[in-house]
Write an enzyme that holds these catalytic residues in place. Structure first.
Site, PDB file in Angstrom:
ATOM      1  N   GLY A 130       0.838  -1.206   0.000  1.00 47.38           N
ATOM      2  CA  GLY A 130       0.000   0.000   0.000  1.00 47.38           C
ATOM      3  C   GLY A 130       0.862   1.240   0.000  1.00 47.38           C
ATOM      4  O   GLY A 130       2.045   1.192  -0.349  1.00 47.38           O
ATOM      5  N   ASN A 131       0.288   2.370   0.370  1.00 52.25           N
ATOM      6  CA  ASN A 131       1.065   3.606   0.499  1.00 52.25           C
ATOM      7  C   ASN A 131       0.420   4.507   1.543  1.00 52.25           C
ATOM      8  O   ASN A 131      -0.616   4.154   2.108  1.00 52.25           O
ATOM      9  CB  ASN A 131       1.215   4.303  -0.865  1.00 52.25           C
ATOM     10  CG  ASN A 131      -0.127   4.669  -1.460  1.00 52.25           C
ATOM     11  OD1 ASN A 131      -0.849   5.500  -0.926  1.00 52.25           O
ATOM     12  ND2 ASN A 131      -0.481   4.016  -2.573  1.00 52.25           N
ATOM     13  N   PHE A 132       1.044   5.661   1.818  1.00 49.20           N
ATOM     14  CA  PHE A 132       0.629   6.490   2.950  1.00 49.20           C
ATOM     15  C   PHE A 132      -0.531   7.447   2.641  1.00 49.20           C
ATOM     16  O   PHE A 132      -0.869   8.274   3.470  1.00 49.20           O
ATOM     17  CB  PHE A 132       1.818   7.303   3.463  1.00 49.20           C
ATOM     18  CG  PHE A 132       2.890   6.461   4.085  1.00 49.20           C
ATOM     19  CD1 PHE A 132       2.604   5.654   5.175  1.00 49.20           C
ATOM     20  CD2 PHE A 132       4.176   6.459   3.579  1.00 49.20           C
ATOM     21  CE1 PHE A 132       3.588   4.866   5.761  1.00 49.20           C
ATOM     22  CE2 PHE A 132       5.169   5.679   4.155  1.00 49.20           C
ATOM     23  CZ  PHE A 132       4.875   4.880   5.253  1.00 49.20           C
ATOM     24  N   SER A 133      -1.127   7.347   1.474  1.00 48.51           N
ATOM     25  CA  SER A 133      -2.239   8.259   1.161  1.00 48.51           C
ATOM     26  C   SER A 133      -3.392   8.045   2.147  1.00 48.51           C
ATOM     27  O   SER A 133      -3.760   6.914   2.443  1.00 48.51           O
ATOM     28  CB  SER A 133      -2.731   7.997  -0.271  1.00 48.51           C
ATOM     29  OG  SER A 133      -3.955   8.672  -0.480  1.00 48.51           O
ATOM     30  N   ALA A 181      -3.756   7.743  -5.016  1.00 54.29           N
ATOM     31  CA  ALA A 181      -2.364   7.283  -5.088  1.00 54.29           C
ATOM     32  C   ALA A 181      -2.424   5.792  -5.452  1.00 54.29           C
ATOM     33  O   ALA A 181      -2.410   4.921  -4.580  1.00 54.29           O
ATOM     34  CB  ALA A 181      -1.676   7.498  -3.746  1.00 54.29           C
TER      35      ALA A 181
END
Ligand code: CTP
Length: 212
Positions: A26-29, A94
Site C-alpha cells: 500500500g502507500n501512505f495516502s 495514489a
C-alpha cells in the site's frame, strides 16, 4: 452552485495490492485531498461519483455516491464503467504502480531468509481514460514529486492527456500525505500558478474554481 448539473468522477485514497490473504502493498495516502475535493464539488452543485481506495474517512452528502474499491485494477474497472457519463474527472488517488504477479491464495509462511515478490505494472487509470477523453470532458490529475517537480509534472500533463495537473512537492513542509494542509502548484498547458500553503479544503475550493 456553479457546478450544477455536472457529473464528476473523483478517485481518492491509496490502493491495496494483495500479496496473500493477510498482506498487501500500500502507500501512505489518507484520501483527505480527494474527499475534500468531492465535498467542495458536491457543495457547488455537482453530482460526484467518488471511487475510493481504503481510507478511514467518512463522507455523507446527498450528491456524493461513494464506490469503495481495494486494488488498482478494481479502481480502474470502476472508473472505466463510469467515465463516459462524466463531464469532469479528477484523479486524486495514489494508485499503486505495481501489483504482485502471483498473489498467494494461502498465507505465505516464514521460511527462507530472503523472499522475492514479482510485481507487474498496474494500469494507469488517468492515462487509459485520457486516451478516450472526449472534447467536452475535462481531466485533472495530481503529481506527487520529490525532485525535478515542474518538468516531471508537465510531462505527466502531456502523457496523460490532462487539462490540469496539481503538483504536490514532498519537499514542502506540512504538505502531502496525512497533513490537513497542502501547498500546490496548478499547471495547465498555458500557465503555472503556485498557491501558498492552505488547508486541503481551501485547495479543493481553488480546484473547483478551475472547473466553473
Ligand atoms: N494515476 C492513475 N493510475 C495509476 C497511477 C497514477 O490514475 N496507476 C494518476 C494519479 O491519480 C495522479 C497521476 O496519475 O493523478 C500522477 O500520479 P503519480 O503517482 O504522481 O505518477 P505516476 O504516473 O505513477 O508516475 P511516477 O510514479 O513515475 O512518478
Amino acid at each position: 452552485m456553479s457546478l450544477q448539473g455536472k457529473t464528476l468522477l473523483i478517485t481518492a485514497g491509496p490502493t491495496y495490492e494483495k500479496i496473500d490473504p493477510v498482506r498487501f502493498i500500500g502507500n501512505f495516502s489518507t484520501g483527505k485531498m480527494g474527499y475534500a475535493i468531492a465535498e467542495a464539488c458536491a457543495e457547488s452543485g455537482a453530482f460526484v461519483k467518488l471511487v475510493s481506495g481504503p481510507t478511514n474517512l467518512n463522507i455523507s452528502h446527498k450528491n456524493i455516491e461513494r464506490i469503495d474499491v481495494m486494488s488498482g485494477e478494481e479502481m480502474y474497472q470502476a472508473c472505466a464503467s463510469i467515465h463516459a457519463h462524466c463531464d469532469i474527472s479528477i484523479f486524486c488517488a495514489a494508485v499503486a504502480d505495481y501489483t504482485p504477479k502471483h498473489p498467494s491464495a494461502t498465507k505465505t509462511k516464514r521460511q527462507n531468509d530472503e523472499l522475492t515478490i514479482e510485481l507487474v505494472k498496474n494500469k494507469d487509470i488517468s492515462a487509459e481514460l485520457g486516451k478516450v477523453k472526449k472534447a467536452h470532458q475535462v481531466h485533472v490529475g495530481f503529481a506527487l514529486e520529490t525532485n525535478d517537480e515542474l518538468p516531471n509534472a508537465q510531462g505527466k500533463l502531456e502523457r496523460k492527456n490532462l487539462d490540469y495537473i496539481i503538483l504536490n512537492s514532498l519537499q514542502d513542509k506540512n504538505a502531502g500525505f496525512g497533513f490537513d494542509t497542502n501547498k500546490v502548484t496548478i499547471i495547465s498547458k498555458k500557465q503555472v500558478s503556485p498557491l501558498p500553503l492552505m488547508s486541503k479544503k481551501e485547495v479543493a475550493k481553488e480546484i473547483v474554481k478551475l472547473l466553473f
